[in-house]
Design a protein around this motif. Sequence first.
Motif, short mmCIF file in Angstrom:
data_model
loop_
_atom_site.label_atom_id
_atom_site.label_comp_id
_atom_site.label_asym_id
_atom_site.label_seq_id
_atom_site.Cartn_x
_atom_site.Cartn_y
_atom_site.Cartn_z
N GLY A 113 0.79 -1.23 0.00
CA GLY A 113 0.00 0.00 0.00
C GLY A 113 0.82 1.27 0.00
O GLY A 113 0.44 2.26 0.64
N GLY A 114 1.94 1.27 -0.69
CA GLY A 114 2.76 2.46 -0.75
C GLY A 114 3.69 2.65 0.43
O GLY A 114 4.45 3.63 0.48
N VAL A 115 3.67 1.74 1.40
CA VAL A 115 4.56 1.80 2.55
C VAL A 115 5.72 0.83 2.33
O VAL A 115 5.50 -0.34 2.00
CB VAL A 115 3.82 1.42 3.85
N THR A 116 6.94 1.32 2.48
CA THR A 116 8.13 0.48 2.38
C THR A 116 8.71 0.27 3.77
O THR A 116 8.97 1.24 4.49
CB THR A 116 9.18 1.11 1.46
N LEU A 117 8.90 -0.98 4.14
CA LEU A 117 9.47 -1.35 5.44
C LEU A 117 10.82 -1.99 5.21
O LEU A 117 10.91 -3.02 4.52
CB LEU A 117 8.55 -2.33 6.16
N GLU A 118 11.86 -1.40 5.78
CA GLU A 118 13.20 -2.00 5.68
C GLU A 118 13.48 -2.83 6.92
O GLU A 118 13.28 -2.38 8.06
CB GLU A 118 14.28 -0.94 5.54
N VAL A 119 13.94 -4.06 6.70
CA VAL A 119 14.23 -4.98 7.79
C VAL A 119 15.60 -4.65 8.39
O VAL A 119 16.61 -4.61 7.68
CB VAL A 119 14.22 -6.44 7.29
N LEU A 120 15.62 -4.41 9.69
CA LEU A 120 16.86 -4.19 10.43
C LEU A 120 17.04 -5.35 11.41
O LEU A 120 16.25 -5.50 12.34
CB LEU A 120 16.81 -2.87 11.21
N HIS A 121 18.06 -6.17 11.21
CA HIS A 121 18.32 -7.26 12.14
C HIS A 121 18.91 -6.67 13.41
O HIS A 121 19.98 -6.06 13.39
CB HIS A 121 19.29 -8.27 11.51
N THR A 122 18.20 -6.85 14.52
CA THR A 122 18.60 -6.24 15.80
C THR A 122 18.60 -7.30 16.90
O THR A 122 17.77 -7.30 17.80
CB THR A 122 17.65 -5.09 16.18
N PRO A 123 19.53 -8.25 16.84
CA PRO A 123 19.55 -9.33 17.82
C PRO A 123 19.81 -8.82 19.23
O PRO A 123 20.35 -7.73 19.43
CB PRO A 123 20.70 -10.22 17.33
N GLY A 124 19.44 -9.64 20.19
CA GLY A 124 19.66 -9.31 21.60
C GLY A 124 18.51 -9.81 22.44
O GLY A 124 18.69 -10.63 23.35
N HIS A 125 17.30 -9.32 22.17
CA HIS A 125 16.13 -9.87 22.86
C HIS A 125 15.95 -11.32 22.46
O HIS A 125 15.55 -12.16 23.26
CB HIS A 125 14.90 -9.03 22.49
N ALA A 166 24.23 -3.23 21.65
CA ALA A 166 24.92 -2.96 20.40
C ALA A 166 23.93 -2.73 19.26
O ALA A 166 24.11 -1.83 18.43
CB ALA A 166 25.87 -4.11 20.07
N SER A 167 22.87 -3.54 19.22
CA SER A 167 21.86 -3.39 18.17
C SER A 167 21.20 -2.02 18.24
O SER A 167 21.01 -1.34 17.22
CB SER A 167 20.80 -4.48 18.30
N ILE A 168 20.84 -1.61 19.45
CA ILE A 168 20.16 -0.32 19.61
C ILE A 168 21.09 0.83 19.26
O ILE A 168 20.70 1.76 18.53
CB ILE A 168 19.61 -0.19 21.05
N GLU A 170 23.81 0.83 17.34
CA GLU A 170 24.31 0.85 15.97
C GLU A 170 23.22 0.92 14.92
O GLU A 170 23.42 1.49 13.85
CB GLU A 170 25.16 -0.41 15.74
N ARG A 171 22.05 0.35 15.21
CA ARG A 171 21.00 0.26 14.18
C ARG A 171 19.85 1.23 14.42
O ARG A 171 19.18 1.62 13.46
CB ARG A 171 20.44 -1.17 14.11
N LEU A 172 19.55 1.54 15.69
CA LEU A 172 18.36 2.34 15.99
C LEU A 172 18.68 3.79 16.35
O LEU A 172 18.03 4.71 15.83
CB LEU A 172 17.55 1.69 17.11
N LEU A 173 19.66 4.00 17.20
CA LEU A 173 19.96 5.38 17.61
C LEU A 173 20.59 6.19 16.48
O LEU A 173 20.74 7.41 16.60
CB LEU A 173 20.85 5.40 18.85
N THR A 174 20.94 5.54 15.39
CA THR A 174 21.46 6.24 14.22
C THR A 174 20.34 6.72 13.30
O THR A 174 20.59 7.45 12.34
CB THR A 174 22.39 5.31 13.42
N LEU A 175 19.10 6.34 13.59
CA LEU A 175 17.96 6.81 12.81
C LEU A 175 17.65 8.27 13.17
O LEU A 175 18.08 8.76 14.21
CB LEU A 175 16.74 5.93 13.08
N PRO A 176 16.89 8.98 12.33
CA PRO A 176 16.54 10.38 12.65
C PRO A 176 15.89 10.47 14.02
O PRO A 176 15.04 9.64 14.38
CB PRO A 176 15.57 10.76 11.54
N PRO A 177 16.27 11.48 14.83
CA PRO A 177 15.75 11.58 16.19
C PRO A 177 14.22 11.66 16.26
O PRO A 177 13.62 11.20 17.23
CB PRO A 177 16.39 12.87 16.73
#
Length: 206
Positions: A113-125, A166-168, A170-177
């Motif tokens: 539906g016009g939404v693009t979801l990018e998969v980010l592998h964030t192991p840990g949990h 490490a996942s948070i 390197e992969r999440l806190l680097t996203l726009p605030p």
Amino acid sequence: MLDKVVTSGTFSLDGGTWDVDNNVWLAGDAREVVVIDAAHDARAIAERVGGRAVRAIVCTHAHNDHINAARELAGLTGAPIRLHPADQVLWEQVYGDAVPYEPLADGEKLEAGGVTLEVLHTPGHSPGAVCLHAPDLGVLFSGDTLFKGGPGATGRSYSSFDTIVASIRERLLTLPPETVVHTGHGESTSIRAEAPHLEEWLARGH
């Protein structure tokens, strides 16, 4: 573009069982959606989907409370189940080898539906935990990797505090605030809100 169903049931691991409420997210439009985490109640999820096509049932990880309605929902909708294969051991605890899924890959892009979801592998949990980033919407679906108030739990089998941190970082806190974080349980938050909180939480030595 986004919808949510809250379903209730239990989470079981390592011999314990807990009552939980899960956020089931739908991303897409009036024609088609991706369902994120088929938890507890396939009928309630299918009712919210309505007449829309389900392009995929994406599991952010394979703890039973996030996948226990996936088989039934797949049967109701005809949609494929998607899971990162590093969570195979957890998947087998619920379904054995009776229910197939299509493997998710880090960096893969899913569309509905016009939404693009990018998969980010964030192991840990869990080893195969993923988050789904929808940059055009300014949204992250974090599963149980990041919550309002800090990282997801890592005190049970197949989890690792150092890995989730490490996942948070390197992969999440680097996203726009300003990215809104829609979580697997509880209230939504944002990257801006959690970045300093996480650093304080880590400094306390947890």
